[in-house]
Design a protein around this motif. Structure first.
Motif, mmCIF file in Angstrom:
data_model
loop_
_atom_site.group_PDB
_atom_site.id
_atom_site.type_symbol
_atom_site.label_atom_id
_atom_site.label_comp_id
_atom_site.label_asym_id
_atom_site.label_seq_id
_atom_site.Cartn_x
_atom_site.Cartn_y
_atom_site.Cartn_z
ATOM 1 N N ALA A 49 8.621 13.785 -2.136
ATOM 2 C CA ALA A 49 9.034 12.456 -1.682
ATOM 3 C C ALA A 49 8.400 12.111 -0.333
ATOM 4 N N VAL A 50 8.341 13.098 0.570
ATOM 5 C CA VAL A 50 7.691 12.866 1.865
ATOM 6 C C VAL A 50 6.213 12.571 1.674
ATOM 7 N N ALA A 51 5.554 13.329 0.789
ATOM 8 C CA ALA A 51 4.130 13.105 0.531
ATOM 9 C C ALA A 51 3.885 11.708 -0.023
ATOM 10 N N VAL A 52 4.740 11.268 -0.933
ATOM 11 C CA VAL A 52 4.603 9.922 -1.496
ATOM 12 C C VAL A 52 4.800 8.866 -0.414
ATOM 13 N N ALA A 53 5.790 9.087 0.472
ATOM 14 C CA ALA A 53 6.039 8.131 1.547
ATOM 15 C C ALA A 53 4.847 8.047 2.498
ATOM 16 N N VAL A 54 4.273 9.202 2.850
ATOM 17 C CA VAL A 54 3.119 9.217 3.752
ATOM 18 C C VAL A 54 1.927 8.534 3.088
ATOM 19 N N SER A 55 1.754 8.781 1.796
ATOM 20 C CA SER A 55 0.686 8.101 1.071
ATOM 21 C C SER A 55 0.906 6.590 1.075
ATOM 22 N N GLY A 56 2.169 6.174 0.978
ATOM 23 C CA GLY A 56 2.486 4.748 1.042
ATOM 24 C C GLY A 56 2.101 4.128 2.378
ATOM 25 N N VAL A 57 2.258 4.886 3.453
ATOM 26 C CA VAL A 57 1.799 4.399 4.758
ATOM 27 C C VAL A 57 0.289 4.194 4.729
ATOM 28 N N GLY A 58 -0.426 5.106 4.050
ATOM 29 C CA GLY A 58 -1.871 4.926 3.889
ATOM 30 C C GLY A 58 -2.206 3.670 3.108
ATOM 31 N N PHE A 59 -1.415 3.363 2.083
ATOM 32 C CA PHE A 59 -1.629 2.128 1.322
ATOM 33 C C PHE A 59 -1.479 0.905 2.227
ATOM 34 N N PHE A 60 -0.433 0.942 3.064
ATOM 35 C CA PHE A 60 -0.210 -0.183 3.971
ATOM 36 C C PHE A 60 -1.367 -0.315 4.958
ATOM 37 N N ALA A 61 -1.828 0.809 5.487
ATOM 38 C CA ALA A 61 -2.957 0.769 6.423
ATOM 39 C C ALA A 61 -4.192 0.173 5.756
ATOM 40 N N ALA A 62 -4.398 0.493 4.473
ATOM 41 C CA ALA A 62 -5.542 -0.072 3.746
ATOM 42 C C ALA A 62 -5.438 -1.584 3.654
ATOM 43 N N ALA A 63 -4.225 -2.088 3.430
ATOM 44 C CA ALA A 63 -4.047 -3.535 3.353
ATOM 45 C C ALA A 63 -4.378 -4.214 4.672
ATOM 46 N N VAL A 64 -4.080 -3.533 5.774
ATOM 47 C CA VAL A 64 -4.320 -4.128 7.087
ATOM 48 C C VAL A 64 -5.807 -4.129 7.431
ATOM 49 N N VAL A 65 -6.486 -3.015 7.169
ATOM 50 C CA VAL A 65 -7.862 -2.874 7.659
ATOM 51 C C VAL A 65 -8.920 -3.359 6.669
ATOM 52 N N THR A 66 -8.624 -3.374 5.376
ATOM 53 C CA THR A 66 -9.669 -3.681 4.389
ATOM 54 C C THR A 66 -10.312 -5.053 4.581
ATOM 55 N N PRO A 67 -9.561 -6.142 4.741
ATOM 56 C CA PRO A 67 -10.228 -7.443 4.878
ATOM 57 C C PRO A 67 -11.221 -7.500 6.034
ATOM 58 N N SER A 68 -10.833 -6.981 7.200
ATOM 59 C CA SER A 68 -11.736 -7.055 8.348
ATOM 60 C C SER A 68 -12.934 -6.128 8.178
ATOM 61 N N VAL A 69 -12.712 -4.930 7.608
ATOM 62 C CA VAL A 69 -13.827 -4.006 7.422
ATOM 63 C C VAL A 69 -14.805 -4.531 6.384
ATOM 64 N N VAL A 70 -14.279 -5.083 5.295
ATOM 65 C CA VAL A 70 -15.166 -5.660 4.271
ATOM 66 C C VAL A 70 -15.996 -6.795 4.872
ATOM 67 N N GLY A 71 -15.391 -7.566 5.775
ATOM 68 C CA GLY A 71 -16.144 -8.627 6.422
ATOM 69 C C GLY A 71 -17.324 -8.117 7.236
ATOM 70 N N ARG A 72 -17.238 -6.899 7.733
ATOM 71 C CA ARG A 72 -18.313 -6.321 8.544
ATOM 72 C C ARG A 72 -19.299 -5.492 7.722
ATOM 73 N N THR A 73 -18.793 -4.744 6.754
ATOM 74 C CA THR A 73 -19.648 -3.801 6.023
ATOM 75 C C THR A 73 -20.033 -4.275 4.637
ATOM 76 N N GLY A 74 -19.350 -5.295 4.119
ATOM 77 C CA GLY A 74 -19.534 -5.663 2.726
ATOM 78 C C GLY A 74 -18.670 -4.795 1.828
ATOM 79 N N ARG A 75 -18.501 -5.240 0.587
ATOM 80 C CA ARG A 75 -17.621 -4.507 -0.317
ATOM 81 C C ARG A 75 -18.119 -3.085 -0.552
ATOM 82 N N PHE A 76 -19.419 -2.917 -0.756
ATOM 83 C CA PHE A 76 -19.925 -1.596 -1.088
ATOM 84 C C PHE A 76 -20.076 -0.696 0.131
ATOM 85 N N GLY A 77 -20.186 -1.285 1.286
ATOM 86 C CA GLY A 77 -20.126 -0.489 2.498
ATOM 87 C C GLY A 77 -18.752 0.132 2.671
ATOM 88 N N TRP A 78 -17.708 -0.648 2.389
ATOM 89 C CA TRP A 78 -16.353 -0.127 2.510
ATOM 90 C C TRP A 78 -16.068 0.921 1.435
#
Length: 456
Positions: free
Chosen positions: A304-333
């Motif tokens: 359960a702890v591992a799943v919760a920590v992985s969920g934090v990673g999912f949230f972090a991906a939602a935050v950083v993906t749009p800005s990173v894709v804007g800089r690197t492109g989809r395939f760069g990310w």
């Protein structure tokens, strides 16, 4: 516009808000239901779980309904997607209640798996419908942000559902089968709420358009093979979507193999002090915790702890993906997600200790969800609306077949306690190869990185 501003703008779209509500409730129920299944199949004290048993369970639950993918796509391109969300969730509520009854009745395992298979079969229509409907409730400019928020929020809801399931099971008097049945009943109630929430949207809001609606469903099903070929041909002309799907399939394979390894570590290596290596006492900073050799509750808590920590990673991906894709492109990310995993997975997982493994769970959550957001966007931008249902169903089929295939490979490589250097090294090599290919695609085909759909 910044991330916060984009989020506020998205939430001003009433259709998006309502579709998001259906997704959150649906995937919350999924999380509750899946943890109940895991507890019953993997962590029941009376069951001697093996990697092969886990792989068999995944094959039973995922492979048959993965074959429904093409059928789901053909029907989603004809049925009103709002009705799919309504009736699909109502049907899952009934089927989940039946699963709870089967657990209490101590029925044969095959009957339990059949009931669970029916729930996941309907799930195929619901999840594909949610993805195919998203472009109908937001504009093209904000589709990347919508893909960051909506699927990731759904994944976080599923993670929260896992937490709810765990809390209910711990609080359930007597535990055991009665606790598992109670958790499944909670899932049934949430599925019911998800279905009712779909009524807040108009029947035609989510498409497909009137010209694509074809009432002759039997004829559509009979023509599935032809429609599937058309979908594959359409995808072949959309190179950005095809490249992204290939990368996501390989990363999903790695994620599946490592998931089975973590399941076995939680079930045995970290809950059985009779085995050599890091045991449960490591989780408390040392010292004896008085565990019996088969403390499956301890292993389930760590999972359960591992799943919760992985969920934090999912949230972090939602935050950083749009800005990173804007800089690197989809395939760069995509290259960064795969390359980072290639480096960090062996560094964190090879000690086979709980603490670095939890860090690895965060890394894989970030990388896998970041890649999925990028792939969802590539498919939605590149694929025409009339084909989205079919292509997303193919996407889901690849997603699940890769996971089951990974479980099968893991079952051949994993020892009973879950520690396998060879499996970790294999996953790292696949991540590295994926990163190299995606970097080559970015450099050699710059056109596929554009934010707008390509025509080829």
């Amino acid at each position: 516009m910044g991330t916060v501003g984009d989020l506020r703008t998205l939430l001003h779209f009433s259709g998006f808000r309502r579709l998001l509500t259906v997704r959150l409730l649906s995937q919350l129920a999924d999380g509750v239901y899946q943890v109940a299944l895991a507890a019953y199949v993997v962590f029941s004290p009376e069951k001697e779980t093996s990697p092969a048993a886990i792989a068999s369970a995944m094959a039973v639950l995922l492979l048959p309904y993965s074959l429904l993918g093409p059928f789901a796509g053909v029907l989603l391109d004809r049925w009103r997607r709002r009705q799919v969300l309504l009736y699909g969730n109502l049907l899952r509520a009934v089927l989940a209640a039946a699963t709870a009854a089967l657990i209490l009745a101590k029925t044969p395992d095959w009957l339990f798996y059949l009931s669970a298979l029916c729930v996941t079969a309907v799930n195929r229509f619901v999840l594909a419908g949610l993805s195919a409907a998203l472009p109908r409730v937001v504009d093209d400019e904000r589709l990347v942000m919508a893909n960051s928020l909506s699927p990731t929020a759904g994944t976080l809801a599923a993670t929260a559902g896992g937490g709810v399931a765990f809390a209910v099971r711990i609080a359930a008097p007597g535990g055991g089968r009665s606790g598992d049945a109670l958790v499944v009943t909670v899932a049934a109630a949430v599925y019911l709420l998800a279905g009712l929430s779909a009524l807040r949207m108009g029947r035609n809001l989510l498409g497909p358009g009137p010209r694509e609606l074809r009432p002759r469903v039997l004829a559509a099903v009979a023509g599935t093979a032809h429609g599937l070929v058309d979908g594959v041909r359409h995808l072949a002309r959309r190179r950005s979507a095809a490249y992204a799907l290939a990368a996501m399939t390989l990363m999903r394979f790695c994620y599946g193999a490592l998931t089975v390894m973590v399941l076995m570590l939680c079930r045995y290596a970290w809950s059985d002090p009779s085995l050599p290596g890091p045991g449960p006492s490591e989780l408390t900073g040392g010292g004896s915790v008085g565990l019996e050799p088969a403390d499956t509750d301890r292993g389930l808590k760590l999972l359960a702890v591992a799943v919760a920590v992985s969920g934090v990673g999912f949230f972090a991906a939602a935050v950083v993906t749009p800005s990173v894709v804007g800089r690197t492109g989809r395939f760069g990310w995509l290259a960064l997600c795969a390359g980072g995993s290639a480096v960090l997975v062996p560094a964190l997982m090879l000690p086979f200790a709980p603490t670095p493994m939890l860090v690895a769970a965060f890394v894989l959550g970030l990388a896998t969800q970041g890649a999925k957001i990028t792939t969802d966007t590539a498919v939605q931008f590149a694929v025409d609306d009339a084909y989205r249902g079919r292509v997303f169903s193919l996407y889901d089929m690849l997603f699940n077949v890769a996971f089951v295939g990974a479980a099968a490979v893991a079952s051949l490589m994993l020892p009973p306690d879950g520690r396998s250097v060879a499996l970790v090294a294999t996953a790292a090599a696949i991540y590295a190869a994926t990163a190299l290919v995606m970097f080559h695609v970015k450099r050699g085909h710059p056109g596929v990185n554009s934010a707008r759909p390509t025509t080829s």
